[in-house]
Scaffold this active site. Sequence first.
Site, PDB file in Angstrom:
ATOM      1  N   LYS A 185      47.108  63.801  -5.833  1.00  0.00           N
ATOM      2  CA  LYS A 185      45.742  63.527  -5.349  1.00  0.00           C
ATOM      3  C   LYS A 185      45.462  62.032  -5.272  1.00  0.00           C
ATOM      4  O   LYS A 185      44.786  61.568  -4.366  1.00  0.00           O
ATOM      5  CB  LYS A 185      44.708  64.184  -6.273  1.00  0.00           C
ATOM      6  CG  LYS A 185      44.744  65.697  -6.225  1.00  0.00           C
ATOM      7  CD  LYS A 185      43.766  66.310  -7.217  1.00  0.00           C
ATOM      8  CE  LYS A 185      44.169  66.165  -8.661  1.00  0.00           C
ATOM      9  NZ  LYS A 185      45.352  66.894  -9.070  1.00  0.00           N
ATOM     10  N   GLY A 189      46.013  61.920 -14.559  1.00  0.00           N
ATOM     11  CA  GLY A 189      46.781  60.700 -14.325  1.00  0.00           C
ATOM     12  C   GLY A 189      47.012  60.597 -12.835  1.00  0.00           C
ATOM     13  O   GLY A 189      47.824  61.323 -12.278  1.00  0.00           O
TER      14      GLY A 189
END
Length: 424
Positions: A16, A40
């Site tokens: 993402k 993360g």
Amino acid sequence: MPVTVVIGSQWGDEGKGKIVDLISQDIDIVARYQGGANAGHTICWEDKTFVLHLVPSGIFHEGVKCVIGNGVVIDPVAVMEEINMIRDLGYSVEGRLHISHNAHLIMPYHKKVEEARERWRDAGAIGTTGRGIGPAYVDKFARTGIRVVDLLDRDVLRKKLLLSMEEKNAILQNVYGAEKLDINAIIEEYVEFDKLIDPFVTDTTDLLCSALRDGKNVLAEGAQGSLLDVDFGTYPFVTSSHPTVGGCCTGLGVPPTSINRVIGIVKAYSTRVGNGPFPTELLDDQGDELRTTGGEFGATTGRPRRCGWLDLVALRYTSMINGFTDLAITKLDVLSNLEEIKVCTGYKVNGSSTNRFPNDIRTLEQVEPEYETFPGWGTDITGVTSMDDLPTEARDYLTFMSDFLGVRASIVSSGPKREQTILC
Ligand code: IMP
């Protein structure tokens, strides 16, 4: 006044960060709506790699404002470390980063309780990231949480911390047989955050809704993935928030009618960290190969990720819940060297085939995946920037996925860098 939502469609780690960074160029505000420093988000450009845990991935575009919404749980130590890292890299943060006054805080006792609880659950442990996420959300919903706004008033903070820590110490000692916390040391450490965090604290719902009224574009950045959603995921092996689309409204305070695009981020194969069912998991050399080629090690904890084939049954389910308008398919290049590639298109349960994703994990643990096999493309596609330059086999793989889900692929990622992208 449109909001675009970017959502992980699998178990997180779909890539993402890269996609948010890429589309942030045309966006006014990027806003995180749930989760905490368990996420993360990795961003790579000009041979540099950065991992963001809390600050939205748009921060590296100077014209973009970033919001950490009320639905996020914030570790003040982690957020200040990240702010300092961004400053050290030469980017401005004051006036660009806005933190919701209503977001809840993660305190050292949340991590301690989580650690003790995971140890106590033993074989039934969730395999959390150890960032205190679950216990912080428990306090939020038990109405005993401490919010960002409380950091700004030392007396209020002292009182709330004292009350909360006395309770936590009783639980740690009497239930889990763990060590007590040093209440005074924690209070003295956390009262110091008032001046540090003050420049960033604001009513982010008002900021976002005013921006939408002024015709600005907002990108809502989900963390983790839909199959880790506390309601729609593989409960109890989930995170404690709502990565799915509804979390965007409750975690930012933007109306559902402002959302006009929902981008599902789909890794070209599947991975999972932590425990819980994973029907297409590969426990053989093939799984090891995907892990090595794809660099599948947690960006937050460094844990090796479990790897497996793409699961279209699970993806059709997450697509249904989120109403994906587009797909962004990541890490297609990782499949470059495979002779053949499998895709799960159905499950066998008690001898019968189904294409429905079971919503109880006991069934999910027993399903046998049914696969379609595709030929590999036998050439390295890293860095390809146009569909026309993809081998036919790679295009067929993408078309099959997109037809099966009934959602168009608008972005295909062919490598970790910004420019290694096909815009379709
Ligand atoms: P927690 O969010 O730390 O409570 O962990 C709950 C589950 O979600 C565990 O299986 C974690 O490994 C998983 N998880 C949490 N954050 C992430 C993420 O950003 N990517 C992938 N898995 C995650």
